[in-house]
Motif scaffolding. Sequence first.
Motif, PDB file in Angstrom:
ATOM      1  N   ARG A 111      -0.905 -44.714 -84.917  1.00  0.00           N
ATOM      2  CA  ARG A 111      -0.295 -44.394 -86.215  1.00  0.00           C
ATOM      3  C   ARG A 111      -1.329 -44.541 -87.336  1.00  0.00           C
ATOM      4  NH1 ARG A 111       4.137 -48.135 -89.362  1.00  0.00           N
ATOM      5  NH2 ARG A 111       4.437 -46.783 -91.189  1.00  0.00           N
ATOM      6  N   ALA A 112      -2.131 -45.604 -87.292  1.00  0.00           N
ATOM      7  CA  ALA A 112      -3.146 -45.833 -88.325  1.00  0.00           C
ATOM      8  C   ALA A 112      -4.191 -44.719 -88.320  1.00  0.00           C
ATOM      9  CB  ALA A 112      -3.810 -47.186 -88.112  1.00  0.00           C
ATOM     10  N   LYS A 127      -1.860 -44.157 -78.566  1.00  0.00           N
ATOM     11  CA  LYS A 127      -0.695 -43.277 -78.461  1.00  0.00           C
ATOM     12  C   LYS A 127      -0.115 -42.987 -79.840  1.00  0.00           C
ATOM     13  CE  LYS A 127       0.565 -45.233 -73.934  1.00  0.00           C
ATOM     14  NZ  LYS A 127       1.583 -45.968 -73.168  1.00  0.00           N
ATOM     15  N   HIS A 128       0.679 -41.898 -79.909  1.00  0.00           N
ATOM     16  CA  HIS A 128       1.448 -41.552 -81.114  1.00  0.00           C
ATOM     17  C   HIS A 128       0.544 -41.424 -82.336  1.00  0.00           C
ATOM     18  CE1 HIS A 128       4.799 -42.437 -78.511  1.00  0.00           C
ATOM     19  NE2 HIS A 128       4.494 -43.729 -78.454  1.00  0.00           N
ATOM     20  N   ASP A 136       5.835 -41.657 -93.182  1.00  0.00           N
ATOM     21  CA  ASP A 136       4.408 -41.674 -93.523  1.00  0.00           C
ATOM     22  C   ASP A 136       3.967 -40.349 -94.136  1.00  0.00           C
ATOM     23  OD1 ASP A 136       4.236 -44.232 -92.594  1.00  0.00           O
ATOM     24  OD2 ASP A 136       3.264 -43.738 -90.697  1.00  0.00           O
ATOM     25  N   PHE A 172      -2.830 -52.746 -88.162  1.00  0.00           N
ATOM     26  CA  PHE A 172      -2.042 -51.817 -87.347  1.00  0.00           C
ATOM     27  C   PHE A 172      -2.417 -51.961 -85.879  1.00  0.00           C
ATOM     28  CE2 PHE A 172      -1.125 -49.785 -91.366  1.00  0.00           C
ATOM     29  CZ  PHE A 172       0.076 -49.127 -91.163  1.00  0.00           C
ATOM     30  N   SER A 173      -3.722 -52.059 -85.599  1.00  0.00           N
ATOM     31  CA  SER A 173      -4.181 -52.204 -84.213  1.00  0.00           C
ATOM     32  C   SER A 173      -3.671 -53.498 -83.591  1.00  0.00           C
ATOM     33  CB  SER A 173      -5.719 -52.181 -84.164  1.00  0.00           C
ATOM     34  OG  SER A 173      -6.197 -50.913 -84.541  1.00  0.00           O
ATOM     35  N   PRO A 212       1.857 -39.301 -87.337  1.00  0.00           N
ATOM     36  CA  PRO A 212       2.671 -40.305 -88.030  1.00  0.00           C
ATOM     37  C   PRO A 212       4.134 -39.882 -88.142  1.00  0.00           C
ATOM     38  CG  PRO A 212       0.709 -39.722 -89.297  1.00  0.00           C
ATOM     39  CD  PRO A 212       0.852 -38.704 -88.215  1.00  0.00           C
ATOM     40  N   ARG A 252      -0.956 -54.903 -84.148  1.00  0.00           N
ATOM     41  CA  ARG A 252       0.465 -54.731 -83.836  1.00  0.00           C
ATOM     42  C   ARG A 252       0.693 -53.700 -82.745  1.00  0.00           C
ATOM     43  NH1 ARG A 252       1.434 -54.245 -89.733  1.00  0.00           N
ATOM     44  NH2 ARG A 252       1.814 -52.034 -89.346  1.00  0.00           N
ATOM     45  N   GLY A 253      -0.387 -53.089 -82.253  1.00  0.00           N
ATOM     46  CA  GLY A 253      -0.239 -52.047 -81.239  1.00  0.00           C
ATOM     47  C   GLY A 253       0.062 -50.686 -81.822  1.00  0.00           C
ATOM     48  N   GLU A 254      -0.222 -50.477 -83.121  1.00  0.00           N
ATOM     49  CA  GLU A 254       0.047 -49.197 -83.789  1.00  0.00           C
ATOM     50  C   GLU A 254      -1.252 -48.511 -84.211  1.00  0.00           C
ATOM     51  OE1 GLU A 254       3.971 -49.107 -86.219  1.00  0.00           O
ATOM     52  OE2 GLU A 254       2.985 -50.995 -86.757  1.00  0.00           O
TER      53      GLU A 254
END
Length: 494
Positions: free
Chosen positions: A103-104, A232-233, A240, A95-96, A236, A98-100
């Motif tokens: 969210r993870a 960020k964000h 999710d 996830f990291s 979820p 991918r820049g998420e």
Amino acid sequence: MVMDVLAAVLDLQLLFFIFIGVASGIFIGCLPGLTSTMGVALVLPLTFGMDADVGIMLLLGVYFGAVYGGSISAILLRTPGTPAAAATVLDGYEFSRRGEAGRALGLSTLSSFTGGIVSCIILMLISPQLAKVALKFSSPEFFMLAVFGLTVIASVSGKSLAKGLICGAFGFLLSCVGIDGMAGFPRFTFGQIDLYSGVNYIPVMIGLFAMSQAFQGIEEIMSETKVDSNVKHVIPPKSDWKLIAKLAPIFGMIGTFIGIVPGAGTDIAAFVSYGQVKNMSRHPEKFGTGIPEGIIAPEAGNNGVTGGALIPMLTLGVPGDSVAAIMIGALTIQGLQPGPMLFKENALLVYTIFAGAFVANCCMAFLGLSCIRVFIKVLSVPKQILTPVIMVLCVIGSYAMANSVFDVWIMLVFGIIGYFLQKLEASASPIILGLILGPMAETHFKRALLMAEGSYGTFFSSPICIGFTVLVIISLSIPIMQAKARKKAEHKAA
């Protein structure tokens, strides 16, 4: 009783220390190499002057927070902060990439919260019933219970059963130091007055789990960790939330029942949960590429263990792992003996612990969702600062127990022993299990023989004793079978 428990758990002092405990635990869990066991051992001396409920909830807060906190470095650095987060690395780090990362981290927080709440519910339902059964125990049953607890050494020995048994025997030998409780004769004291009361296991635990880690940190003192704190964000998306609601309660239950089994820990629960969710999936090939299920299952599973591990500790007085052993030490310091009588004589305290565990999980969710950027910055704390601080806290904590310099020397000696055990890839937990369960086994063994006029048949005279005998055989057989299966798999791979 309900109103008394609510009044106790809503006390501002108790709520404050739960909050502080969870926050400290997350900080400790964030930092790779600092385990939940080390965190609880380090905080234990701070509870000496506290009320029993406040001190225990501070330690539980650290425990819950550290198990969750390990996922932060697992997701951001591909390095699990604690062994509990080892399975979270597999999908979390993707996830990291991918820049998420946000969210993870949100998935981890909510899954950990759900798994922890499920474990608290099961803890509250099962513990009183098990304690009622344990009230029927007499000396033969308590001896067999202690023997069963000692077989946990086979499960927590790590890669080498032989090393674990040697460490366990060493811990059992340490428990014999001091004046014999029944004969009144000093044993293995070597003329040292400080040893007449036995080896104080608080400095031993601080040395084995905290000071040894500080010694290990000296080797890595020049290494630096860089992490992007621009997350960020964290909340979820709806999809999710549905997955969390569907999967987290299931794996929270699995983790809880794994936690009840002495010797099984958060790392085992995490990998079992990860493997099971992969088997349940219609797309198992996607695991390892960064999918929500790969975070939800292990995080719900490892946090489920936190409540499950308290069940044998509170009801039977048997530490299933090193954290539970420290908890027993904390209760003993307060003049309380974990076991069935705790429910009978201190019911308010027990139910306050149950309610406080719910509050601690809620604090964990709140801190995880609102203060995640603060915890991420902890990953950048230089080891040049962290290692000396840990060492100073170890010395202060060991001295504070009895204002004894002798205890500080005990802590330093066991810090060195713990350091070399790490180098030898041997677990320190068997030493603590032997040290704590040794007196229980010895005392009830002697009492049972006195009651039965020397007949060893008393240890097999009741259904409970026979049941424990069966459990002992199973507990000893499983690690041997696992070792054989591992060797067979390695042989095939070769």
